[in-house]
Enzyme design. Structure first.
Site, PDB file in Angstrom:
ATOM      1  N   HIS A  93      27.375  35.806  12.420  1.00  0.00           N
ATOM      2  CA  HIS A  93      28.136  35.354  13.593  1.00  0.00           C
ATOM      3  C   HIS A  93      28.557  33.903  13.372  1.00  0.00           C
ATOM      4  CE1 HIS A  93      29.047  34.046  17.654  1.00  0.00           C
ATOM      5  NE2 HIS A  93      29.258  35.317  17.925  1.00  0.00           N
ATOM      6  N   GLU A 163      36.229  37.910  14.548  1.00  0.00           N
ATOM      7  CA  GLU A 163      36.141  36.945  15.643  1.00  0.00           C
ATOM      8  C   GLU A 163      36.741  35.619  15.189  1.00  0.00           C
ATOM      9  OE1 GLU A 163      32.811  37.945  18.608  1.00  0.00           O
ATOM     10  OE2 GLU A 163      31.857  36.961  16.929  1.00  0.00           O
TER      11      GLU A 163
HETATM   12  P1  PGA Z   1      32.911  35.252  23.752  1.00  0.00           P
HETATM   13  O1  PGA Z   1      31.898  35.418  22.527  1.00  0.00           O
HETATM   14  O2  PGA Z   1      33.260  36.636  24.218  1.00  0.00           O
HETATM   15  O3  PGA Z   1      32.134  34.477  24.792  1.00  0.00           O
HETATM   16  O4  PGA Z   1      34.085  34.502  23.252  1.00  0.00           O
HETATM   17  C1  PGA Z   1      32.076  36.413  21.575  1.00  0.00           C
HETATM   18  C2  PGA Z   1      31.064  36.236  20.484  1.00  0.00           C
HETATM   19  O5  PGA Z   1      30.805  35.083  20.127  1.00  0.00           O
HETATM   20  O6  PGA Z   1      30.515  37.216  19.970  1.00  0.00           O
END
Ligand code: PGA
Length: 252
Positions: A93, A163
């Site tokens: 992550h 992401e």
């Molecule tokens: P967020 O986080 O939906 O608060 O942007 C997503 C993540 O970091 O997995």
């Protein structure tokens, strides 16, 4: 293929709040069109598993040690999270990469160790705003995939979460301060799919690619409409059970 929706609670909620959340979520997830997974803090895992029992609700860890066992004070191993009842685990992550200097090599070791314990890894990839502005998005994601998946041959239970770091609510102080457009999401997902097919051929086509970064009840309709998005990794909006249920219900 059906979608996968993961609630990434990060370091939030109390165990009491988490148990209450799971009790509300159990009947929802059993009827949901998608696979629903809760990525909870380590200390909640066993307690939540005893509430989930055999219900159709996945339990994930948010991280795992890059070593199997031994003198690694403060670390939690893959066998420990397996014992706690996890079936999947987030790896790489961006908060781990940025705040805890997690490298692609460490990510690769973690995936291997998880697979030995039959835990499904969710490999998180994504560029920072500076990398995007420099035109390095493709290069960064390709490196994260190539190194992260080095010597990984079994991809049956692997999924990837794209992401873009600049779109994650945590990092919204970044220069771009915006959520990704559907065009940006699709462009990245297509590139990731191509890379996975290059690496794994036909098997690569079946690897789910989730999207994460400020997914909310307001924007999830637009994201789920895309045939290139196989689900979502939801942070902030997963903390309130009703918001996460709204996201689950948006999957048509
Ligand atoms: P967020 O986080 O939906 O608060 O942007 C997503 C993540 O970091 O997995």
């Amino acid at each position: 293929m059906s979608k996968t929706l993961i609630a990434n609670w990060k370091m939030n909620l109390s165990l009491k709040e988490a148990v209450k959340y799971i009790e509300v979520m159990k009947p929802i997830s059993s009827k949901a069109k998608s696979e629903i997974i809760i990525a909870a803090p380590f200390t909640f895992l066993s307690g939540l598993k005893s509430v989930i029992k055999s219900a159709k609700l996945g339990l994930a860890a948010q991280n795992v040690a890059a070593e199997k066992a031994g003198a690694f004070t403060g670390e939690i191993s893959a066998s420990m999270i397996a014992e706690a009842g996890c079936d999947s685990c987030l790896v790489g992550h961006s908060e781990r990469r940025i705040y805890f200097q997690e490298t692609d090599d460490a990510v690769n070791k973690k995936i291997k160790i998880l697979q030995e314990q039959k835990i499904a890894p969710v490999l998180c990839v994504g560029e920072t705003d500076v990398e995007r502005q420099k035109g390095l998005t493709q290069e960064v994601i390709k490196r994260q995939l190539k190194v992260g998946l080095n010597e990984i041959t079994n991809v049956a239970k692997l999924s990837v979460a794209y992401e873009p770091v600049w779109a994650i609510s945590t990092f919204q102080q970044s220069a771009l301060k915006q959520t990704a457009t559907i065009d940006q999401i699709e462009e990245a997902h297509l590139m990731i799919k191509k890379e996975l097919v290059d690496l794994y051929g036909e098997k690569g086509k079946k690897i789910k690619i989730l999207y994460g970064g400020s997914v909310s009840p307001q924007n999830c309709d637009m994201i789920f409409k895309s045939k290139f998005v196989d689900g979502a990794l939801v942070g902030g909006a997963s903390l309130k059970v009703l918001d996460f249920i709204a996201i689950i219900n948006a999957v048509k």
